[in-house]
Design an enzyme around this catalytic site. Sequence first.
Site, PDB file in Angstrom:
ATOM      1  N   GLU A 260       0.874  -1.159   0.000  1.00 45.77           N
ATOM      2  CA  GLU A 260       0.000   0.000   0.000  1.00 45.77           C
ATOM      3  C   GLU A 260       0.922   1.222   0.000  1.00 45.77           C
ATOM      4  OE1 GLU A 260      -3.399   1.956   2.806  1.00 45.77           O
ATOM      5  OE2 GLU A 260      -2.926  -0.160   3.128  1.00 45.77           O
TER       6      GLU A 260
ATOM      7  N   ARG B  97       4.560 -12.736   9.871  1.00 44.71           N
ATOM      8  CA  ARG B  97       5.298 -11.529   9.549  1.00 44.71           C
ATOM      9  C   ARG B  97       6.592 -11.481  10.350  1.00 44.71           C
ATOM     10  NH1 ARG B  97       3.437  -6.423   9.873  1.00 44.71           N
ATOM     11  NH2 ARG B  97       1.516  -7.030   8.909  1.00 44.71           N
TER      12      ARG B  97
ATOM     13  N   LYS C 145       4.080   0.847  10.076  1.00 41.44           N
ATOM     14  CA  LYS C 145       4.287   2.044   9.266  1.00 41.44           C
ATOM     15  C   LYS C 145       3.794   3.290   9.998  1.00 41.44           C
ATOM     16  CE  LYS C 145       3.027   0.025   5.082  1.00 41.44           C
ATOM     17  NZ  LYS C 145       2.294   0.123   3.819  1.00 41.44           N
TER      18      LYS C 145
HETATM   19  P1  ATP Z   1      -0.494  -1.376   6.617  1.00 43.35           P
HETATM   20  O1  ATP Z   1      -0.855  -1.449   8.048  1.00 43.35           O
HETATM   21  O2  ATP Z   1      -0.297  -0.002   6.131  1.00 43.35           O
HETATM   22  O3  ATP Z   1      -1.314  -2.257   5.717  1.00 43.35           O
HETATM   23  P2  ATP Z   1       1.580  -3.237   6.041  1.00 43.35           P
HETATM   24  O4  ATP Z   1       2.876  -3.316   6.767  1.00 43.35           O
HETATM   25  O5  ATP Z   1       0.673  -4.399   6.021  1.00 43.35           O
HETATM   26  O6  ATP Z   1       0.942  -1.972   6.619  1.00 43.35           O
HETATM   27  P3  ATP Z   1       1.449  -3.234   3.153  1.00 43.35           P
HETATM   28  O7  ATP Z   1       1.959  -2.191   2.247  1.00 43.35           O
HETATM   29  O8  ATP Z   1       0.017  -3.549   3.150  1.00 43.35           O
HETATM   30  O9  ATP Z   1       1.916  -2.791   4.591  1.00 43.35           O
HETATM   31  O10 ATP Z   1       2.306  -4.551   2.962  1.00 43.35           O
HETATM   32  C1  ATP Z   1       2.669  -5.078   1.711  1.00 43.35           C
HETATM   33  C2  ATP Z   1       2.989  -6.539   1.841  1.00 43.35           C
HETATM   34  O11 ATP Z   1       4.066  -6.728   2.760  1.00 43.35           O
HETATM   35  C3  ATP Z   1       1.811  -7.311   2.395  1.00 43.35           C
HETATM   36  O12 ATP Z   1       1.659  -8.489   1.637  1.00 43.35           O
HETATM   37  C4  ATP Z   1       2.183  -7.610   3.804  1.00 43.35           C
HETATM   38  O13 ATP Z   1       1.618  -8.801   4.231  1.00 43.35           O
HETATM   39  C5  ATP Z   1       3.720  -7.670   3.741  1.00 43.35           C
HETATM   40  N1  ATP Z   1       4.304  -7.286   5.037  1.00 43.35           N
HETATM   41  C6  ATP Z   1       4.081  -6.159   5.734  1.00 43.35           C
HETATM   42  N2  ATP Z   1       4.742  -6.168   6.903  1.00 43.35           N
HETATM   43  C7  ATP Z   1       5.417  -7.335   6.957  1.00 43.35           C
HETATM   44  C8  ATP Z   1       6.292  -7.959   7.910  1.00 43.35           C
HETATM   45  N3  ATP Z   1       6.606  -7.366   9.060  1.00 43.35           N
HETATM   46  N4  ATP Z   1       6.798  -9.172   7.616  1.00 43.35           N
HETATM   47  C9  ATP Z   1       6.496  -9.774   6.454  1.00 43.35           C
HETATM   48  N5  ATP Z   1       5.685  -9.256   5.515  1.00 43.35           N
HETATM   49  C10 ATP Z   1       5.148  -8.053   5.750  1.00 43.35           C
HETATM   50 MG    MG Z   2      -1.280  -4.207   4.742  1.00 41.10          MG
END
Ligand code: ATP
Ligand code: MG
Length: 558
Positions: A33, A259, A269
């Site tokens: 995102e 994660r 974030k």
């Molecule tokens: P938000 O709360 O803004 O959604 P987010 O960390 O989930 O934050 P995204 O941009 O939606 O951010 O994440 C993109 C991809 O990265 C998603 O598939 C998510 O599952 C993965 N991702 C995010 N944080 C982690 C993490 N700590 N470890 C592994 N994968 C992650």
């Molecule tokens: Mg997300």
Amino acid sequence: MNIPEPLNFIQEIIVNDLKTGKRTKVHTRFPPEPNGYIHIGHAKSICLNFGTALKFGGKTNLRFDDTNPTKEDVEYVDSIRDDVHWLGFDWENREYYASDYYDKLYEFAEELIKKGKAYVCELKGDEVSEYRGTLTEPGRPSPWRNRSVEENLDLFRRMRAGEFEEGSCFLRAKIDMAHPNMNMRDPAVYRIKKASHHRTGNKWCIYPMYDFAHPLSDWIEGITHSICTLEFEAHRPLYDWFLEALELPDRPQQIEFARLNLSYTVMSKRKLLELVQSKRVMGWDDPRMPTVCGLRRRGYTPSSIREFCERIGISKADSMVDINLLYFCIREELNKSAQRAMAVLDPLKVVIDNWEEGREEEVDVENNPENPNAGNRKVIFGREIYIEASDFMENPPKKYFRLKPDGEVRLKGAYFIKYVGVDKDASGNITQIHCTYDPATKGGDSPDGRKVKGTIHWVYAPKAVDAEVRLFDNLFTLENTGDIPEGKDPLDYLNPNSMIVKQAKLEPMLGKATLEDRYQFMRSGYFCLDSRDTQEGRLVFNRTVELKDSWGKAQAKA
Ligand code: ATP
Ligand code: MG
């Protein structure tokens, strides 16, 4: 197909899918995102998605999940693109945006309505949650649940035309208000948001919800395996429901993994943004941040981050990874590749009294003892040098083997020097030390087998290069920032000493360093130029990592 081992559990699923003929190809996607810079947790997901497709000769798309018009920004889109490339992955021409599919998603929504599987609901915020019930109690049907298809279509079209206020109504799926999984209790599909979007401008005033947009975006792109983190596990039935309700063939399969949580830092974030906005760090790319751009500015290499992601593996259970493993991965790599250099971080002047004024000499120092082909370099030496303040003690404890009264030490690659005396200022602080050198010890060897226990590094004072050197420590003092006491915030646990700045003296070669160069400053760690603050006439070095290996040591003990 010959699939290189080892395989993680997701790759095992894929092998099976290919074997049984359920799939004939592998197509993944990384779906950020664009509401922030990506961090090391995203790097784990990137390595998994791209790495898995590469293993199976498949493809990976980069898809910006930009369904939330108010929080997104092109700045983030550009940074994500740049960081994924930097990590070493390529999506070729497959860069997509969920917003590219708004027309198609709108059609899907109308189709749901026509199939009697979605309706326009006029419950307001509080009422919606009240009607939804709780984990222990079933929900109640909305009074608008049984509207006719015609009425729903008309209302939905008018929502799109902008006839209604934000929050006055929304489109929701007609599933089951008593479903044990709360996500299945008639979830929202489209809501009104009178906001302009960074790509579609003012074309839309209704926006699809993530849970609706995501499976359908996956389907549109022909994704076979939709890999995401565990918090989406409870959304999987809904993911499947939308695809089934629309009777789509060759449905993508959602697979969840744990994660990455890393000790002594934050991975949210929202928290990272707060750090940036409250100016507790120098920006998203502050070298203490767990962001990819921060790690990059700190001196991490793409290969060290990929190595880290490989070592932590993929699992179904949440856990905390020791940040020392990340330090270990970059240290291992730099130990093999980094050019050695001498830099004095806390300079103390030493005058070699028996060395003639103005006489200079070049001595040989090795470039990298770990690399037999690295050879030696010439380093200039003379009467006045700097040593580390901590390499001299006037009243040393017993086992102090560096410079001390009556003591002798080896200057790396140069000579043995012997202490003569100190100069002090009016308040008794040492201003410089006087020594003599032994001309017979050139190169640091003693001709008579005389033992000297300490070898210290030095920099020739008249030609020393001045630089600001930044030493970093963990950003937080708390190991698990996800587990904090009631009423406290992770930011209450910021480490006040996470950055220490030194005015250092460097050997002349370092004045010509470029942004790509990596150095081991003897005895103090691995360093690189700071890409943001270094300018003509101002050198700033960042310490990527210390020499001390806490992770390897802990592993050896265990
Ligand atoms: P938000 O709360 O803004 O959604 P987010 O960390 O989930 O934050 P995204 O941009 O939606 O951010 O994440 C993109 C991809 O990265 C998603 O598939 C998510 O599952 C993965 N991702 C995010 N944080 C982690 C993490 N700590 N470890 C592994 N994968 C992650
Ligand atoms: Mg997300």
